[in-house]
Enzyme design. Structure first.
Site, PDB file in Angstrom:
ATOM      1  N   MET A 170       2.412   6.737  -0.627  1.00 22.96           N
ATOM      2  CA  MET A 170       1.286   6.633  -1.352  1.00 22.96           C
ATOM      3  C   MET A 170       0.262   5.969  -0.835  1.00 22.96           C
ATOM      4  O   MET A 170      -1.399   5.893  -1.832  1.00 22.96           O
ATOM      5  CB  MET A 170       2.358   5.748  -2.581  1.00 22.96           C
ATOM      6  CG  MET A 170       3.044   5.943  -3.074  1.00 22.96           C
ATOM      7  SD  MET A 170       2.946   7.817  -3.386  1.00 22.96           S
ATOM      8  CE  MET A 170       1.874   8.053  -4.266  1.00 22.96           C
ATOM      9  N   GLU A 171       0.423   5.720   0.522  1.00 19.52           N
ATOM     10  CA  GLU A 171      -0.247   4.566   0.980  1.00 19.52           C
ATOM     11  C   GLU A 171      -1.547   5.184   1.557  1.00 19.52           C
ATOM     12  O   GLU A 171      -3.327   5.445   1.429  1.00 19.52           O
ATOM     13  CB  GLU A 171      -0.533   3.654   1.968  1.00 19.52           C
ATOM     14  CG  GLU A 171      -0.082   2.471   1.598  1.00 19.52           C
ATOM     15  CD  GLU A 171       1.454   2.434   0.948  1.00 19.52           C
ATOM     16  OE1 GLU A 171       2.772   3.333   0.714  1.00 19.52           O
ATOM     17  OE2 GLU A 171       1.794   1.517  -0.032  1.00 19.52           O
ATOM     18  N   ASP A 182     -18.742   9.660  -6.133  1.00 23.39           N
ATOM     19  CA  ASP A 182     -19.643   8.904  -6.704  1.00 23.39           C
ATOM     20  C   ASP A 182     -20.952   8.665  -6.100  1.00 23.39           C
ATOM     21  O   ASP A 182     -22.204   8.365  -6.752  1.00 23.39           O
ATOM     22  CB  ASP A 182     -19.190   7.022  -6.169  1.00 23.39           C
ATOM     23  CG  ASP A 182     -19.897   5.954  -7.114  1.00 23.39           C
ATOM     24  OD1 ASP A 182     -20.091   6.405  -8.386  1.00 23.39           O
ATOM     25  OD2 ASP A 182     -19.848   5.147  -6.486  1.00 23.39           O
ATOM     26  N   MET A 184       4.710   1.617  -9.655  1.00 22.93           N
ATOM     27  CA  MET A 184       6.365   1.407  -9.010  1.00 22.93           C
ATOM     28  C   MET A 184       6.588   1.244  -7.581  1.00 22.93           C
ATOM     29  O   MET A 184       7.389   1.267  -6.652  1.00 22.93           O
ATOM     30  CB  MET A 184       7.111   3.044  -9.586  1.00 22.93           C
ATOM     31  CG  MET A 184       7.407   2.986 -10.987  1.00 22.93           C
ATOM     32  SD  MET A 184       8.099   1.278 -11.992  1.00 22.93           S
ATOM     33  CE  MET A 184       6.642   1.138 -13.291  1.00 22.93           C
ATOM     34  N   CYS A 185       5.215   1.230  -7.350  1.00 21.10           N
ATOM     35  CA  CYS A 185       5.620   1.329  -5.664  1.00 21.10           C
ATOM     36  C   CYS A 185       5.021   0.117  -5.101  1.00 21.10           C
ATOM     37  O   CYS A 185       4.519  -0.941  -5.985  1.00 21.10           O
ATOM     38  CB  CYS A 185       3.807   1.492  -5.328  1.00 21.10           C
ATOM     39  SG  CYS A 185       3.544   2.330  -3.743  1.00 21.10           S
ATOM     40  N   HIS A 186       5.833  -0.682  -3.786  1.00 22.37           N
ATOM     41  CA  HIS A 186       5.775  -0.977  -3.066  1.00 22.37           C
ATOM     42  C   HIS A 186       4.255  -2.109  -2.701  1.00 22.37           C
ATOM     43  O   HIS A 186       4.180  -1.352  -2.269  1.00 22.37           O
ATOM     44  CB  HIS A 186       7.566  -1.461  -2.429  1.00 22.37           C
ATOM     45  CG  HIS A 186       8.621  -1.347  -2.833  1.00 22.37           C
ATOM     46  ND1 HIS A 186       9.084   0.079  -3.222  1.00 22.37           N
ATOM     47  CD2 HIS A 186       9.931  -1.720  -2.943  1.00 22.37           C
ATOM     48  CE1 HIS A 186      10.458   0.168  -3.880  1.00 22.37           C
ATOM     49  NE2 HIS A 186      10.789  -1.051  -3.483  1.00 22.37           N
TER      50      HIS A 186
END
Lengths: 170, 170, 170, 170, 170, 170
Positions: B112-113, B127, B74-76
């Site tokens: 969010m970024e 990793d 739902m992130c723009h």
């Protein structure tokens, strides 16, 4: 002519796995997100403005597993045979536990795919709830089990496995 | 004809931000990964088989910031004006601290970024080192600061800000 | 030197929109998928092996809107301000109707984003149900409304608009 | 601790296919787009401002087949061995028919890949022509044939197969 | 606590452009691919097994421009307002010249987008023809012109600009 | 009904490789970028504002190899078993030489993956240095070696192979 800047030790590479055998492989990762009591309640009652939080997180986790090799630079792109995500709400401690199980048949493991699925699911919960709660914290993202491949089975100490997934105990 | 299954409350949406103002926005996120003492040493000495761990993690974090809206449903999708990643090695506790700073000018924040950048960087460290250490744990991924937008400035309690980024105190 | 093969008429291009004005734009697209009676029942009762069909379709549609310019070659990559998806079950005719509403502020319209959202949602329904029903047909994918931009408002003849979206009549 | 919100029935998953056999698989999908008479003429005469419509649609369809698992959430990411797209212009009814043939060798079918290829090609035609025709409608996207895998051959009733593809009758 | 491994000089970042002004920007890049005489003839006669070479290269170049920030780590993701690709066949020297023109309105230039478009187009020509010619060489990928932004206009010495693009001399 | 516009010769396709055998395959590509003397010096001294140039280029090249089938329209999406990138600085001629080695086990070669890795690495160097040098030129991108598959080994005339990669002479 001089070879510089990135010597043999420091040089990054996507390690060659062509000589490894194709085996069935499974990885299980877990993590959690701590939320406010009021946030937990809104999630349970389906009151978040952006929609049902756990449904979106679950789908995001599954899609995230497929995108792992795009996000993690040295990760091989592989064919994933199955993904399953689970969520447990610990109301008392106000924590949502997330588990991701990923399977493949191939030359490399799916540890990163399982870890990325959990991580994307946790971030999605954050995104869905951040309008009402900015203090949430994502923690304890870890590999709890891995089978298949030359290095064999790994089970993280202290983890419990009592449920079914993909129709068989793992 | 019946409207079913996804009622007005449960229905997921990408919330409309068209009426929000364009403002300068910044978000700072932090997190960490706990590694074995021997892993920390190998990272510092550049002895990991896959290459220099922190360089790859840093680039992965920056690229991760740009991919956030692909991973979080739902992130723009937005234009990011700048990203900066920092790593601190706490040898004593055998923990690598990660910080991501993201800036934009627009109608939605970059929380969010920043969180995704930190998360991808941590997963990349996992990793790069997992051949020698499967017990690593990623924790404390959190928003520590945010400025801009209608809801204004948020500073997480107990966080310290003493360094420069993008040429100016944040 | 000869200019060949792709003459001025035939040559493909991403048309320049730099001189267009930034305006608020909205597009509404609709489409449907015809399924077997038994499939409709399984969707309503949540019995599909892959999970809740409409939740996944809805999220897929929203994410599809954001990926439009990757799939449609001459489509501009744009900032989408909001996406909303709705589903209506017509049990009698055994048809699921899908509606996608996309908004932006910018130099190009979001018709393709709305159409793609509907198309991806319909394909996702097909995917979730295909184990029990291979005869499903996706039809009537069409633009029903568009506002903003130089060409102004378009309303497809014969379409009804009686519901709310994004908190306001459209 | 309580397991909530997404029960065993409702929970979405990417179903495990690790125990399925690798077989040669083929899927053929079809669909169409109805356009105005004048649009059909412009397509045939290569007069669209954005360029040659069918060339772009064909390439978009082939690339779309490769992106299917990114767009459809529960779809496995697979290795596609070949893709072929065909277009038929029915001038009388002003309809463009689209056919997509996809092949693989693996554990899951390519039905979604063929359907997505057709869908993306149709949307691309819409995009290339929408400046002159907003009334176009995409319809009848359907699976017409599938071979390989445990469930064996499926042929949709009433479909005709008279042409060659990949050098052999299908 | 020690800051290590990536010092202030070596540390990679996506440089902050938030304080730059939005201006109209254009970049023109060029490059070429040298092919065998027989390859050139097959391209002109449309005899390559994979299809019409230049059509595919042109579309690939345009789509490549849109994907630039995904491929180039420190490149900002931007809104592109237009892309145009041109090909010139120099039969005598058996060279295909490629030109890419990209436009935007924003805070960063589109040099990388134009260079990437040319590069992807050249690689696509290689891919389409490699079954009959493995000796092809891609060369002289360079920026030939740039306008807009604080650093102003750049014109590469010795380049000729005699044609139209986007309906106006550039 | 008429078949038009894209005849059997002109029609683009992703050629079917399902009948090819799975073999070990390797491809080596090379290319270079010419820079100003002062740029070369800044790269060597780590003085570029965006960060350490060759580290970023190397990671970009490896990630580029994995994205090849997304950028090159008719290229098959494949599983890559390993990637290795090398850089040589020819200070005298002020040229950076780039080499990419890609391996797979499968039905199609990795020539395009190796070429794309080199191309993306070269473009990344351009991006990292363009603030101080816009005259750089990328040249001589070529396949130098390929093994495996039905067509067997190809070695470009005049190329030297004196170094190790992946632990064995290639």
């Amino acid at each position: 002519m001089m070879f510089t800047h990135i010597d043999e030790n420091g040089r990054v590479k996507m390690v060659e796995v062509g000589d490894k055998e194709d085996t069935k492989r499974l990885a299980v990762a877990r993590g959690c997100i701590k939320v406010a009591k009021s946030t937990m309640k809104m999630i349970q009652e389906g009151k978040m403005k952006k929609g049902d939080v756990l449904s979106v997180a679950q789908i995001a986790g599954i899609m995230g597993a497929k995108k792992t090799s795009e996000n993690i630079p040295m990760c091989h792109n592989i064919f994933i045979t199955g993904v399953d995500m689970k969520f447990y709400l610990d109301e008392e401690r106000s924590v949502i536990h997330i588990e991701g199980v990923v399977k493949t048949i191939g030359k490399t493991g799916v540890e990163m795919e399982a870890l990325n699925a959990v991580s994307v699911a946790a971030l999605t919960i954050y995104d869905m709830c951040k309008a009402v709660d900015k203090d949430m914290v994502i923690s304890d993202i870890r590999l709890v089990k891995k089978t298949g491949g030359k290095s064999g089975t790994y089970i993280r100490e202290g983890e419990k496995f009592e449920r079914e997934s993909f129709g068989s105990k793992y």
